[in-house]
Design a protein around this motif. Structure first.
Motif, PDB file in Angstrom:
ATOM      1  N   LEU A 158      49.652  31.804  47.134  1.00 27.21           N
ATOM      2  CA  LEU A 158      50.444  30.607  47.399  1.00 27.21           C
ATOM      3  C   LEU A 158      51.211  30.100  46.173  1.00 27.21           C
ATOM      4  CD1 LEU A 158      51.262  28.470  49.493  1.00 27.21           C
ATOM      5  CD2 LEU A 158      49.213  27.166  48.829  1.00 27.21           C
ATOM      6  N   VAL A 212      38.927  31.398  45.990  1.00 24.54           N
ATOM      7  CA  VAL A 212      39.769  31.397  47.188  1.00 24.54           C
ATOM      8  C   VAL A 212      40.101  32.830  47.593  1.00 24.54           C
ATOM      9  CG1 VAL A 212      40.751  29.131  46.665  1.00 24.54           C
ATOM     10  CG2 VAL A 212      41.866  31.193  45.780  1.00 24.54           C
ATOM     11  N   GLU A 227      45.481  32.625  49.766  1.00 28.56           N
ATOM     12  CA  GLU A 227      45.581  31.356  49.035  1.00 28.56           C
ATOM     13  C   GLU A 227      45.992  31.584  47.590  1.00 28.56           C
ATOM     14  OE1 GLU A 227      42.287  28.315  50.359  1.00 28.56           O
ATOM     15  OE2 GLU A 227      41.502  30.357  50.530  1.00 28.56           O
TER      16      GLU A 227
END
Length: 412
Positions: free
Chosen positions: A62, A55, A59
């Motif tokens: 996150l 990713v 991301e």
């Protein structure tokens, strides 16, 4: 049946600032150090998790963002539980949430599950050993409240100084999934016995009237209680968006520069170790000049440190900047708890401290995420540092205005 004041707070008033208070502070510091792993482990494993799941940096950021959101909301929730059942219940519950969260993260099949484990379990579990413990400790101290709160808050930074190195060594030898399983077992085994030492309630009943008499009120700033709370919350978000840039991304920044995860982890540990010095020193300062002035000083120095990061990306300067950043900003977050105790009645402390610290954590969550997004857009962390500096100026404007308003009203 409703508990009486005597049932809830049965310790003698002599315990205030006494041996029992300092022993409790030591336990709180240990719990904060152990349970604080939830804020820092994800920073070290971020590059490995990003590569494993394939990713982008946004991301991969996150999980940290969701952990901070869980930490923020969990502080208020755990604070309410503490108000009703005492501090032992949320600490034991927090340890079980941490253990479950790390076990789930170890088995995560996707970045989404990994992130949810951090938001719904790990962040919530870590919250039990921050805001609620600071409020709990503050009731055991009167003359030395500033330094006591600062020491209790240092558990979070001790965690940041110790856990990244533990996680890094485990990551190199065991991989990130096994590392999470080791953490899952460790937090439960270590935290539950310590929590059992916190069965006694704080002796605030005996000293509540005296503490209230010494407290100022939001009216001293010409503001309503809710308005002051809102301003402190906005200031907390702003300062911690700025704070999150080096703390969340220094490991990834060093990896991008070719210095490796190990160098970045060392910088993070140095940053937080020197932050402990700053945090403890801020308690002494706050006991003399007050929480607002201490907050302004810390925010000013934090802005200076962020500017320094723009001047060089060489290895030695980055080590120096990390040390200075830690020395400059460590006292910022506990200053909010001290301000609340200075300007609000003791009976409101738990709620107001929870809100103020929730705001700082929301700032860390947003800042950690937006810095990753800015990196993905610009392919550089320079713009992310500038973003942090601008948010820091918002904090300076609010705190400076509050101080000027206080001085003007005092002269009127």
């Amino acid at each position: 049946m409703q508990q009486t004041s005597h049932d809830r707070y049965h310790s003698p008033a002599a315990d205030i600032d006494g041996r029992a208070a300092w022993l409790r502070l030591a336990v709180a510091l240990a719990l904060g150090t152990i349970g604080g792993v939830g804020m820092w482990s994800v920073v070290v494993v971020m590059p490995a998790v990003q590569a494993d799941f394939g990713v982008g940096r946004g991301e991969a950021s996150l999980p940290y963002t969701l952990a901070m959101l869980g930490f923020a909301g969990g502080g208020v929730l755990m604070g309410r539980i503490s108000d009703r059942f005492g501090i032992m219940a949320p600490v034991i519950g927090g340890s079980l949430l941490l253990g479950t969260g790390y076990a789930l993260a170890a088995a995560a099949p996707s970045i989404l599950v990994f992130a949810l484990a951090h938001g719904l379990l790990i962040g919530l579990g870590s919250a039990a050993v921050f805001g609620p413990l600071l409020a709990h400790v503050s009731f055991w101290f009167d003359r030395r409240r500033g330094i006591a709160v600062a020491i209790a808050a240092s558990g979070n930074y001790l965690a940041g100084a110790i856990w990244p190195q533990i996680v890094r060594f485990s990551l190199d030898s065991l991989g990130w999934r096994t590392t999470h399983l080791v953490i899952a077992v460790s937090v439960v085994v270590l935290m539950v016995p310590l929590a059992l030492l916190l069965r006694r309630r704080p002796p605030v009943a005996e000293v509540g009237a005296a503490a209230l008499a010494r407290s100022a009120s939001p009216a001293a700033l010409g503001l309503s209680p809710n308005m002051l709370t809102v301003l402190l919350a906005i200031a907390g978000i702003a300062c911690c968006v700025a704070m999150s840039m080096p703390q969340v991304h220094i490991v990834a920044y060093c990896a991008d520069l070719g210095y490796g995860v190990a160098r970045g982890s060392e910088m993070l540990s140095l940053m937080l170790a020197f932050g402990i010095i700053s945090r403890v020193a801020s308690g002494f300062v706050a006991d003399r000049i007050g929480g607002l002035a201490t907050l302004l000083l810390g925010s000013t120095l934090q802005g200076l440190a962020l500017v320094l990061f723009l001047t060089s990306d060489a290895l030695t300067p980055l080590y120096i900047f990390s040390i200075l950043f830690g020395l400059f900003q460590g006292g910022i977050v506990p200053s909010y708890a001290i301000i609340v105790r200075e300007y609000f009645a003791p009976g409101e402390a738990g709620t107001r401290v929870g809100i103020a610290l929730m705001a700082t954590l929301l700032g860390m969550a947003f800042g950690g995420w937006i810095s990753g997004v800015i990196y993905d857009i610009t392919r550089s962390y320079q713009a992310a540092f500038v973003n942090g500096i601008l948010w820091n100026l918002v904090n300076l404007a609010i705190v400076g205005w509050l101080l000027m308003r206080r001085e003007r009203l005092a002269k009127a």
